[in-house]
Scaffold this motif. Structure first.
Motif, PDB file in Angstrom:
ATOM      1  N   VAL A  65      77.379 -55.580  30.912  1.00 47.37           N
ATOM      2  CA  VAL A  65      77.941 -56.199  29.727  1.00 47.37           C
ATOM      3  C   VAL A  65      79.420 -55.866  29.637  1.00 47.37           C
ATOM      4  O   VAL A  65      79.847 -54.777  30.040  1.00 47.37           O
ATOM      5  CB  VAL A  65      77.200 -55.749  28.442  1.00 47.37           C
ATOM      6  CG1 VAL A  65      77.380 -54.263  28.186  1.00 47.37           C
ATOM      7  CG2 VAL A  65      77.628 -56.556  27.230  1.00 47.37           C
ATOM      8  N   ALA A  66      80.190 -56.818  29.142  1.00 48.79           N
ATOM      9  CA  ALA A  66      81.598 -56.601  28.824  1.00 48.79           C
ATOM     10  C   ALA A  66      81.774 -57.063  27.384  1.00 48.79           C
ATOM     11  O   ALA A  66      81.309 -58.140  27.006  1.00 48.79           O
ATOM     12  CB  ALA A  66      82.499 -57.402  29.757  1.00 48.79           C
ATOM     13  N   ARG A  67      82.443 -56.215  26.587  1.00 46.72           N
ATOM     14  CA  ARG A  67      82.690 -56.527  25.180  1.00 46.72           C
ATOM     15  C   ARG A  67      84.184 -56.451  24.946  1.00 46.72           C
ATOM     16  O   ARG A  67      84.829 -55.475  25.321  1.00 46.72           O
ATOM     17  CB  ARG A  67      81.965 -55.510  24.293  1.00 46.72           C
ATOM     18  CG  ARG A  67      81.993 -55.812  22.808  1.00 46.72           C
ATOM     19  CD  ARG A  67      81.192 -54.765  22.028  1.00 46.72           C
ATOM     20  NE  ARG A  67      81.826 -53.467  22.088  1.00 46.72           N
ATOM     21  CZ  ARG A  67      82.765 -53.033  21.245  1.00 46.72           C
ATOM     22  NH1 ARG A  67      83.194 -53.823  20.267  1.00 46.72           N
ATOM     23  NH2 ARG A  67      83.289 -51.822  21.371  1.00 46.72           N
ATOM     24  N   ALA A  68      84.762 -57.530  24.363  1.00 47.29           N
ATOM     25  CA  ALA A  68      86.216 -57.595  24.221  1.00 47.29           C
ATOM     26  C   ALA A  68      86.638 -58.110  22.856  1.00 47.29           C
ATOM     27  O   ALA A  68      85.912 -58.862  22.201  1.00 47.29           O
ATOM     28  CB  ALA A  68      86.805 -58.492  25.308  1.00 47.29           C
ATOM     29  N   LEU A  69      87.843 -57.701  22.466  1.00 47.21           N
ATOM     30  CA  LEU A  69      88.514 -58.168  21.262  1.00 47.21           C
ATOM     31  C   LEU A  69      89.774 -58.885  21.724  1.00 47.21           C
ATOM     32  O   LEU A  69      90.501 -58.368  22.560  1.00 47.21           O
ATOM     33  CB  LEU A  69      88.892 -56.976  20.370  1.00 47.21           C
ATOM     34  CG  LEU A  69      87.777 -55.966  20.118  1.00 47.21           C
ATOM     35  CD1 LEU A  69      88.324 -54.729  19.419  1.00 47.21           C
ATOM     36  CD2 LEU A  69      86.668 -56.589  19.303  1.00 47.21           C
TER      37      LEU A  69
END
Length: 148
Positions: A65-69
């Protein structure tokens, strides 16, 4: 990308990723050492408030998983990149990075703070070290010991 017995790796934006799966892959990646995985409300907020949640699945199983803002114009902060230890060294992290950057816009600068164990990984996948980063410590009452 085929994976032993699990079929093709499927990447997709998954804004409604269940918190249980997110926490599970953090644990299987060692990133849980630096995240408040036992605080469900914080973990739910982390997912809900992310602009991009991109997953990699093999046979339906969450492998990464990759989580970005992001502001979709100038900068994209990669808050989490986690790949299950059983799936590491297969290019999944690099592909998640590429796809997050693509989804946010190639005109944005991809920014991240590396976990201590991952410092040598990022130059390997094409990121450049930047020497002028500053942080302000969290002021939340929880002392979970996590740093990035």
């Amino acid at each position: 990308m085929a994976d032993a017995g699990l079929g093709e790796m499927v990447y997709r934006l998954e804004p409604d990723l269940p918190v249980e799966e997110f926490v599970d892959v953090l644990r299987r990646s060692t990133l849980a050492e630096r995240r408040p995985v036992d605080d469900r409300l914080v973990m739910e907020d982390m997912l809900r408030n992310a602009d991009l949640v991109l997953t990699a699945r093999a046979g339906g199983r969450l492998a990464g998983v990759a989580r970005a803002l992001t502001d979709y114009a100038r900068c994209t902060y990669l808050a989490d990149l986690a790949v299950d230890a059983a799936f590491q060294r297969r290019g999944i992290g690099k592909e998640l990075l590429r796809r997050v950057h693509e989804a946010a816009g190639r005109g944005t600068t991809l920014i991240l703070l590396a976990a201590p164990k991952a410092r040598e990984y990022y130059p390997h996948v094409g990121l450049q070290r930047h020497d002028s980063c500053w942080t302000m410590p969290r002021e939340i009452g929880e002392a979970d010991g996590s740093a990035f």
